[in-house]
Design a protein around this motif. Sequence first.
Motif, PDB file in Angstrom:
ATOM      1  N   VAL A 146       0.834  -1.202   0.000  1.00  0.00           N
ATOM      2  CA  VAL A 146       0.000   0.000   0.000  1.00  0.00           C
ATOM      3  C   VAL A 146       0.878   1.264   0.000  1.00  0.00           C
ATOM      4  N   ASN A 148       3.481   2.004  -1.689  1.00  0.00           N
ATOM      5  CA  ASN A 148       3.815   2.535  -3.023  1.00  0.00           C
ATOM      6  C   ASN A 148       2.619   2.399  -3.966  1.00  0.00           C
ATOM      7  N   ASN A 149       1.423   2.418  -3.379  1.00  0.00           N
ATOM      8  CA  ASN A 149       0.176   2.312  -4.147  1.00  0.00           C
ATOM      9  C   ASN A 149       0.155   1.046  -5.000  1.00  0.00           C
ATOM     10  N   LYS A 151       2.440  -0.486  -6.718  1.00  0.00           N
ATOM     11  CA  LYS A 151       3.124  -0.477  -8.016  1.00  0.00           C
ATOM     12  C   LYS A 151       4.467  -1.174  -7.875  1.00  0.00           C
ATOM     13  N   THR A 177      -6.334  -3.920  -6.966  1.00  0.00           N
ATOM     14  CA  THR A 177      -5.902  -2.694  -6.278  1.00  0.00           C
ATOM     15  C   THR A 177      -6.423  -1.403  -6.909  1.00  0.00           C
ATOM     16  N   THR A 179      -4.882   0.055  -9.182  1.00  0.00           N
ATOM     17  CA  THR A 179      -3.667   0.758  -9.611  1.00  0.00           C
ATOM     18  C   THR A 179      -3.614   0.885 -11.133  1.00  0.00           C
ATOM     19  N   ASN A 316      -5.312   2.510  -0.075  1.00  0.00           N
ATOM     20  CA  ASN A 316      -4.499   2.952  -1.209  1.00  0.00           C
ATOM     21  C   ASN A 316      -5.301   3.990  -1.989  1.00  0.00           C
ATOM     22  N   TYR A 317      -4.737   4.469  -3.108  1.00  0.00           N
ATOM     23  CA  TYR A 317      -5.449   5.464  -3.896  1.00  0.00           C
ATOM     24  C   TYR A 317      -5.688   4.901  -5.296  1.00  0.00           C
ATOM     25  N   PRO A 318      -6.801   4.157  -5.465  1.00  0.00           N
ATOM     26  CA  PRO A 318      -7.044   3.533  -6.762  1.00  0.00           C
ATOM     27  C   PRO A 318      -7.406   4.562  -7.832  1.00  0.00           C
ATOM     28  N   GLU A 319      -6.854   4.380  -9.016  1.00  0.00           N
ATOM     29  CA  GLU A 319      -7.128   5.327 -10.108  1.00  0.00           C
ATOM     30  C   GLU A 319      -7.941   4.705 -11.233  1.00  0.00           C
TER      31      GLU A 319
END
Length: 397
Positions: A146, A148-149, A151, A177, A179, A316-319
Amino acid sequence: MEILSHRIDRLAESETLQMAKLSRELRSKGFDIIDLSLGEPDFQTPKHICEAAKQAIDDGFTKYPPVAGFLDLRQAIADKFKRENNLEFNSEQIIVSTGAKQSIANVMMVLLDPGDEVVLPSPYWVSYREIIKLGEGSMAAISSSVDNNFKITAEELEEAITPRTKIFCFSSPCNPTGTVYSQSELEAFAEVLARHPGVFIISDEIYEHISFLGKHESIAQFESLKGRVIVVNGCSKAYAMTGWRVGYIGAPLWIAKACDKMQGQITSGTCSISQRAALTAITSDQSETVKMRNEFQRRRDLVLRMLKDIPGIKANYPEGAFYVFPDVSSLFGKTDGQQIIMNADDLCNYLIYHAHVTLVTGRAFGDENCIRISYAASQERLTEALNRLKEAVAKLH
Ligand SMILES: Cc1ncc(COP(=O)(O)O)c(C=O)c1O
């Protein structure tokens, strides 16, 4: 006496489907269960696509279709690759399958020999792992977290590749995730892979249209990987067509031909009526898809906002896609006075019985510290679910 093959014996049952089953059981006992475990848009398939299917029946599309898909559909997919992704495939390089899942299975089966390695960023979509087993390959997971998001870096990819690596497989946007890799991150992967010409790339782009970053980037765009990338996509997520079972690949011709041969002996062509519906989905106005994407983005923001208020859950910050994959490890060792939460499985069990919310343990996706929350539910239900989670987690000490 039951003697199943070694092949099926090694296969795990899907944790996602197990949780859905448990939800159904509890619901049938009268509990108001909010199921956030499934990887399925909650929208209905847009009307004009359904109409195309009805028309296909009336027009007599009821016979065996060509194994690789109707030619006009394959051409429409090749045009889509050019129009939306600037990728050059001719219709012969497109194979339509019974869902992206079959597309991935086809490619793994035609490329893997026993002992070949498949490199996967972890967390990964559960079915990759099981399909690799079916193909008698072995999996080499590159872990991420989490922090590093979720990645992985190009250096980590380089380190994971060995002389036995046959495939690098990943999804962007990623399930579980959310991501999304940027163009420059994909370019860095491409630079590494250019140094390993024996490695093929399965680029799973099934969530292409559920990306909150704007333009979708495919690793197939890099010249240095020409002839080695298999792009997987389909109709399930973009058009809320999970039940229609239409997926496809754009691939080097020899791989496309092998996949045609493979599915010709197992499933034959995808349902003719679904294929006609897919043709309409891909070639018609895309505004319904954009509306669904925008709604997913509002839900993502809502879930992240509410998760911030729950101590012990690190989101996390899902995009893209429609999942959040928070790290919940700081809750391990806590108890509600009856049960000790030792891991993500215990937490999911606790939450289904005490909050009546169904989630999936991160263990299913290769990360034991996390849980997957699907936000393919209305904002109202998501708000209710997150309030219940907050209350249930607050009881842990
Ligand atoms: C990453 C990923 N790839 C592929 C698929 C399979 O999609 P389909 O319904 O087209 O088989 C899914 C479905 O959940 C997915 O999450």
